[in-house]
Write a protein that holds these residues in place. Structure first.
Motif, mmCIF file in Angstrom:
data_model
loop_
_atom_site.group_PDB
_atom_site.id
_atom_site.type_symbol
_atom_site.label_atom_id
_atom_site.label_comp_id
_atom_site.label_asym_id
_atom_site.label_seq_id
_atom_site.Cartn_x
_atom_site.Cartn_y
_atom_site.Cartn_z
ATOM 1 N N GLU A 118 -10.168 6.317 -26.792
ATOM 2 C CA GLU A 118 -10.596 5.920 -25.443
ATOM 3 C C GLU A 118 -12.090 5.617 -25.406
ATOM 4 O O GLU A 118 -12.521 4.631 -24.798
ATOM 5 N N TYR A 119 -12.873 6.460 -26.058
ATOM 6 C CA TYR A 119 -14.318 6.253 -26.079
ATOM 7 C C TYR A 119 -14.680 4.925 -26.726
ATOM 8 O O TYR A 119 -15.432 4.117 -26.158
ATOM 9 N N ASP B 13 -12.806 2.299 -27.431
ATOM 10 C CA ASP B 13 -12.266 1.140 -26.737
ATOM 11 C C ASP B 13 -13.134 0.794 -25.529
ATOM 12 O O ASP B 13 -13.345 -0.390 -25.223
ATOM 13 N N ALA B 14 -13.647 1.825 -24.858
ATOM 14 C CA ALA B 14 -14.529 1.588 -23.719
ATOM 15 C C ALA B 14 -15.795 0.863 -24.134
ATOM 16 O O ALA B 14 -16.320 0.023 -23.387
ATOM 17 N N GLN B 15 -16.302 1.153 -25.326
ATOM 18 C CA GLN B 15 -17.492 0.461 -25.812
ATOM 19 C C GLN B 15 -17.237 -1.044 -25.950
ATOM 20 O O GLN B 15 -18.071 -1.863 -25.566
ATOM 21 N N TYR B 16 -16.083 -1.387 -26.497
ATOM 22 C CA TYR B 16 -15.773 -2.805 -26.685
ATOM 23 C C TYR B 16 -15.429 -3.487 -25.362
ATOM 24 O O TYR B 16 -15.795 -4.651 -25.152
ATOM 25 N N LYS B 17 -14.765 -2.789 -24.477
ATOM 26 C CA LYS B 17 -14.470 -3.372 -23.168
ATOM 27 C C LYS B 17 -15.748 -3.653 -22.390
ATOM 28 O O LYS B 17 -15.846 -4.641 -21.658
ATOM 29 N N ALA B 18 -16.736 -2.777 -22.547
ATOM 30 C CA ALA B 18 -18.017 -2.938 -21.854
ATOM 31 C C ALA B 18 -18.995 -3.800 -22.637
ATOM 32 O O ALA B 18 -20.124 -4.035 -22.191
ATOM 33 N N ASN B 19 -18.579 -4.262 -23.815
ATOM 34 C CA ASN B 19 -19.447 -5.029 -24.713
ATOM 35 C C ASN B 19 -20.726 -4.252 -25.017
ATOM 36 O O ASN B 19 -21.806 -4.816 -25.145
ATOM 37 N N ALA B 20 -20.562 -2.935 -25.139
ATOM 38 C CA ALA B 20 -21.702 -2.053 -25.421
ATOM 39 C C ALA B 20 -21.738 -1.756 -26.916
ATOM 40 O O ALA B 20 -21.554 -0.627 -27.355
ATOM 41 N N VAL C 53 -8.534 -4.280 -42.950
ATOM 42 C CA VAL C 53 -9.492 -3.667 -42.023
ATOM 43 C C VAL C 53 -8.710 -2.801 -41.048
ATOM 44 O O VAL C 53 -7.576 -3.110 -40.683
ATOM 45 N N ILE C 54 -9.319 -1.698 -40.631
ATOM 46 C CA ILE C 54 -8.669 -0.792 -39.696
ATOM 47 C C ILE C 54 -9.685 -0.287 -38.688
ATOM 48 O O ILE C 54 -10.828 0.005 -39.034
ATOM 49 N N ASP C 55 -9.255 -0.225 -37.426
ATOM 50 C CA ASP C 55 -10.099 0.311 -36.375
ATOM 51 C C ASP C 55 -9.213 0.975 -35.334
ATOM 52 O O ASP C 55 -8.025 0.638 -35.199
ATOM 53 N N ILE C 56 -9.807 1.896 -34.592
ATOM 54 C CA ILE C 56 -9.050 2.686 -33.626
ATOM 55 C C ILE C 56 -9.035 2.061 -32.231
ATOM 56 O O ILE C 56 -8.264 2.485 -31.362
#
Length: 278
Positions: free
Chosen positions: A18-19, A21-28, A78-81
């Motif tokens: 969740e953390y 994914d939030a970074q990518y959704k916020a483009n942070a 490649v793998i990411d959460i």
């Protein structure tokens, strides 16, 4: 990464799916260079066998993977959460049959690789997971496989990223890996100049690397006592306990029976040890 700070969500929250994914959704994504990291690019250019199996965990926007494919490498994973990121990456490489894009937890991943590339994955993990990182890397690498990339040689006031030092890394990876290179990077991007170590570690296939859950320790003094007792065992080469005292990594020349380990710590009835299986 201008100030090496990437938090837009309270860093008191778990660094979980969740953390991130939030970074990518916020483009942070302040850690994102926008290009392949120069030291890793230089390293890739030295690789001759284009068919080796390569893994990039915590892949981010996968500039390193894209560069590998441009250079003719044929077996990249490649793998990411973070689901938001993985969807973007999967679409980016949808027509390329030489790359596999996975959504998942690196520590649950199964496979065998000749090379694992480290680029801002280690530093994104809570320091409590560093013993688990060594254990999992050793498991995923083929005989004579290598892990290579960059580690921060500094401490951060705001985390993630989480930093460290060359001395810490030497103690952490000792005997599980043979050190081919661990030195200050001489071609890092300007904001990271003098703060990165380039490394190449080769899997030591002659040793056993085991991870255990540990219960009962509440202070660093007790941790030191327990690790010294384990380290004194015949054929034990390295012992390292996580900073929250919950896991212990043991590198040895032979399988140490769990009963033997439990007996050693039985002087305190609170201490319990349990092997983590692959």
């Amino acid at each position: 990464m201008n100030n090496e700070s990437c938090c837009v969500v309270s860093c008191e929250k778990p660094l979980d799916q969740e953390y991130w994914d939030a970074q990518y959704k916020a483009n942070a994504t302040g850690w994102d260079l926008g290009l392949v990291s120069p030291p890793i690019k230089t390293y890739i250019d030295t690789l001759k066998d284009k068919d080796i199996a390569i893994l990039i965990p915590g892949c981010g926007n996968s500039y390193e993977a894209a560069y590998l494919l441009e250079q003719g490498f044929t077996n990249v994973t490649v793998i990411d959460i973070a689901p938001t990121l993985v969807k973007i990456i999967a679409e980016k490489f949808i027509t390329n049959t030489h790359i596999q894009v996975l959504l998942g937890d690196f520590f649950s991943h199964k496979g065998e690789y000749d090379l694992i590339i480290e680029q801002t994955f280690f530093c994104a993990l809570p320091p409590t997971m560093r013993q688990k990182y060594v254990w999992k890397m050793h498991e995923l690498l083929a005989k004579d496989g290598k892990i290579s990339g960059l580690l921060f040689n500094r401490i951060f006031e705001v985390s993630p990223p989480f930093g460290g030092s060359q001395e810490e890394y030497e103690l952490l990876f000792k005997h599980a890996f043979d050190f081919t290179s661990l030195e200050k990077s001489n071609n890092s991007i300007a904001p990271r100049s003098n703060s990165e170590l380039f490394f190449e570690f080769k899997k030591n296939s002659t040793t056993l690397v085991n991870l255990y859950e540990f219960e009962g320790i509440t202070c660093s003094g007790c941790m030191d006592t327990v690790t010294k007792k384990f380290a004194a065992l015949n054929d034990v080469l390295n012992v390292s306990m996580s900073s929250n005292f919950a896991e212990v990594l043991i590198v040895s020349n032979r399988e140490i029976p769990l009963e033997e380990l439990q007996t050693i710590v039985s002087y305190d009835e609170k201490y319990k040890i349990k092997k983590i299986t692959k």
